[in-house]
Design an enzyme around this catalytic site. Structure first.
Site, PDB file in Angstrom:
ATOM      1  N   SER A  65       0.854  -1.191   0.000  1.00 28.41           N
ATOM      2  CA  SER A  65       0.000   0.000   0.000  1.00 28.41           C
ATOM      3  C   SER A  65       0.892   1.245   0.000  1.00 28.41           C
ATOM      4  O   SER A  65       1.706   1.421  -0.903  1.00 28.41           O
ATOM      5  CB  SER A  65      -0.949  -0.052   1.205  1.00 28.41           C
ATOM      6  OG  SER A  65      -1.959   0.919   1.095  1.00 28.41           O
ATOM      7  N   HIS A 117      -7.900  -4.886  -1.657  1.00 31.18           N
ATOM      8  CA  HIS A 117      -6.916  -4.287  -0.763  1.00 31.18           C
ATOM      9  C   HIS A 117      -6.976  -4.909   0.630  1.00 31.18           C
ATOM     10  O   HIS A 117      -5.976  -4.990   1.331  1.00 31.18           O
ATOM     11  CB  HIS A 117      -7.172  -2.774  -0.659  1.00 31.18           C
ATOM     12  CG  HIS A 117      -5.976  -2.013  -0.207  1.00 31.18           C
ATOM     13  ND1 HIS A 117      -4.943  -1.695  -1.060  1.00 31.18           N
ATOM     14  CD2 HIS A 117      -5.617  -1.536   1.005  1.00 31.18           C
ATOM     15  CE1 HIS A 117      -4.011  -1.041  -0.383  1.00 31.18           C
ATOM     16  NE2 HIS A 117      -4.399  -0.928   0.874  1.00 31.18           N
ATOM     17  N   ASP A 173      -8.914  -4.719  -6.055  1.00 26.69           N
ATOM     18  CA  ASP A 173      -8.560  -3.696  -5.081  1.00 26.69           C
ATOM     19  C   ASP A 173      -9.333  -2.429  -5.449  1.00 26.69           C
ATOM     20  O   ASP A 173      -9.051  -1.808  -6.468  1.00 26.69           O
ATOM     21  CB  ASP A 173      -7.047  -3.432  -5.127  1.00 26.69           C
ATOM     22  CG  ASP A 173      -6.586  -2.506  -4.008  1.00 26.69           C
ATOM     23  OD1 ASP A 173      -7.430  -1.777  -3.463  1.00 26.69           O
ATOM     24  OD2 ASP A 173      -5.382  -2.504  -3.692  1.00 26.69           O
TER      25      ASP A 173
END
Length: 614
Positions: free
Chosen positions: A476, A591, A559
């Site tokens: 991330s 995600h 995601d």
């Protein structure tokens, strides 16, 4: 600025799907047999039950666990209430439980889950006696707070606009009984978040409205009367309400030097209860006539107990550097979760005495060392270094550095097999996080983001100088960290692992919910901000004259927080210049992760890549 790979932002483009298929195959050929050999070992460790949440109710403790091939919400030591496997059979797809809450009486439970790895999903409210679904909300909502005759919830609008006509992304608070009523947030734009909590005596609403990760307002009032909630506290730093006791609102604030202090607000008066110290207070809860606080000492927690007027009564340290967070309190006792590199979890109850309720540990001969590297500007950067019996001079280094998030010791199942094979694991506490308070966070955001990369380079360089082969890893915002470090200083690493990353710093605010990160990163549409973003944006700094180490970029097609195009476009640019780069795209993952087996396979592939490249 022309973007040759802009077409990759359309995930339905046949060229994207073809690329994903081809590159997944090429990556599989690279790690193939080794990954298959490692999987049973990682799966066994991944399957150790891990506690992810717990709530105190009048009928007992309700807990949420990740177990072998499923997630469950159950009465602690008793019956299962929700099973992700049953939901998968219902939806014929992978399901991820995201969280739950229950009312104090133990009669109602709200839980959220996503399907196919997306962030967005479904929230169900069930009657705990009959286990029947009372209500289903789509897309999923969060922050459910039960009252006798209904409940509050927050809805995050990702698309379109809010009922009051504000363009998404934006958040609003609703009250629900027979019908749904918007009760808070009218007119609030993008970048604002809100969190509602009920005081432990059940009488007061404590609502926090934050802008990005930088400032906050606290509103309080009678829980059942949102029209009477008033702003009672405001700060240009993160603040959070702890509880309302005896007419006073207790607040944890980062004002001052940014290290966290507890204040009590009564009418116009604000009284300091627990002053700032050398190390930050990360959290605090009130129980009876005491305050229990979690203080972060070089990125691991110790507990401190104070009286309500700030006298220090006790201090509790743990045997291993670890993370300790409160899961829930009823005002008299608090449930605490402890975790470390070799401890998946311990569940403690504290009511003046600390009692272990249950635990899971990994057997083996491991040591957790701590050290410091010196960054470019002289700042000392702390890192953990975990070792097994042997040290073959290979190190896997995890970093993040952003959004006020501190990296404290946690359990990584794929790291244990690496330690058993003579590898070591390091975790770096970089600026941008909250390890040393709010100043530490601010020193790594916006135009100061370069400090974060310098800090990471310092840790990697020190390990290289000590003779280690280094694999750099981040996910991330940590994916931004590793890709920026890779494009600036490929010489400080022997392998790079870049997961679910933010990489195109001129376009992040236009992809999915990226605009909410503008307070942290800066605004690419502002010429001043654009200048410092362009300077480090990994996508715009790929250099054909640099020699890059083997690199793995991994993401999930579903995601819906960080757009997969960041990963795809960076991969394409790196491949174009002949860099040794691999792409792994999980077709069932978002995600937040995916089902246990899908996630365990991804982690095994990371381990295989590290073993192959170091």
């Amino acid at each position: 600025m022309e973007d040759p790979y802009a077409w990759m932002e359309n995930l339905n483009d046949e060229r994207v799907l073809k690329l994903v298929e081809e590159e997944n195959k090429r990556f599989r050929e690279f790690v193939g047999d080794l990954s298959d050999e490692l999987f049973p070992e990682v799966w066994k460790l991944y399957s150790i039950p891990t506690l992810t949440g717990a709530r105190l109710t009048d009928k007992g403790i309700i807990s949420m666990f990740k177990e072998k091939d499923r997630q469950v919400i159950r009465w602690l030591g008793g019956d299962v209430i929700v099973d992700s496997k049953a939901l998968e059979a219902e939806f014929n797809d992978e399901v991820l439980l995201q969280g739950f809450t229950a009312d104090k009486s133990g009669k109602r439970l709200a839980y959220s889950f996503s399907i196919g790895g997306a962030d967005e999903g479904v929230t169900r409210i069930i009657d705990l006696e009959s286990e029947e679904v009372i209500e289903e909300l789509k897309p999923s909502v969060w922050n459910v707070v039960f009252l006798g005759n209904g409940y509050y919830f927050s809805r995050f609008y990702r698309h379109g606009e809010t009922p009051d006509g504000v363009k998404a992304p934006a958040v609003r608070l609703f009250w629900k009984n027979e019908k749904e009523t918007l009760v808070f947030g009218k007119g609030l734009g993008s970048g604002y978040f809100m969190g509602l909590r009920k005081s432990t005596d059940g009488k007061w609403a404590m609502l926090t409205v934050t802008f990005g990760w930088n400032k906050a307002d606290i509103y309080i009032g009678p829980i059942e009367a949102p029209d009477l909630w008033e702003k009672v506290y405001s700060a240009e730093v993160p603040v959070e309400p702890i509880d309302v006791v005896g007419g006073k609102l207790y607040v944890l604030t980062r004002e001052g030097r940014g290290l966290g202090k507890v204040v009590a607000v009564e009418g116009e008066k604000t009284i300091e209860v627990i002053p700032e110290d050398e190390f930050p207070i990360e959290w605090a809860v009130v129980m009876g006539d005491r305050v229990l606080a979690g203080r972060l000492i070089h990125a691991s927690h110790r507990l401190e107990v104070y009286s309500l007027d700030g006298e220090k009564l006790d201090e509790i340290a743990f045997d291993l550097p670890g993370s300790v967070y409160p899961l829930h309190t009823d005002g008299e006792r608090v449930l605490l979760k402890y975790e470390s590199f070799t401890v998946p979890y311990r569940l403690y109850e504290f009511d003046g005495e600390l009692r272990l309720i249950e635990e899971q540990e990994v057997e083996g001969d491991f040591a957790v060392e701590e050290d410091f590297a010196v960054s470019r500007d002289g700042t000392k950067i702390h890192y953990f270094h975990v070792k097994g019996k042997e040290d073959n001079k290979k190190v896997w280094v995890f970093g993040y550095g952003g959004f006020n998030i501190s990296l404290t010791p946690r359990f990584f199942p794929q790291v244990i097999p690496f330690l058993k094979r003579g590898g070591t694991f390091a975790m770096a506490n970089l600026r941008g996080g909250s390890e040393y308070g709010e100043k530490w966070h601010r020193a790594g955001m916006r135009e100061n983001k370069g400090n974060v990369f310098d800090d990471y380079i310092a840790v990697l360089s020190k390990l290289k100088e000590e003779g280690y082969r280094v694999a750099a890893w981040g996910r991330s915002n940590g994916g931004l960290l590793v890709s920026a470090t890779l494009t600036q200083r490929p010489d400080v690493m022997d392998a790079a692992l870049i997961g679910y990353p933010v990489i195109d710093m001129l376009r992040f605010h236009r992809l999915y919910i990226g605009s909410v990160w503008v307070p942290e990163y800066g605004n690419p549409d502002d010429p001043k901000d654009r200048e410092f973003l362009l300077k480090y944006s990994p996508y715009h700094n790929v250099d054909p004259n640099k020699r890059y180490p083997p690199t793995l970029i991994y993401t999930g097609l579903h995601d819906d927080r960080v757009h997969p195009a960041h990963a795809l476009k960076f991969f394409a640019k790196m491949k174009e210049i002949g860099a040794p780069i691999y792409l792994r795209v999980e077709t069932k993952s978002g995600h937040m992760g995916a089902s246990p087996e899908t996630r365990a396979r991804e982690l095994t592939d990371l381990l295989a890549f590290v073993l192959k490249t170091t």
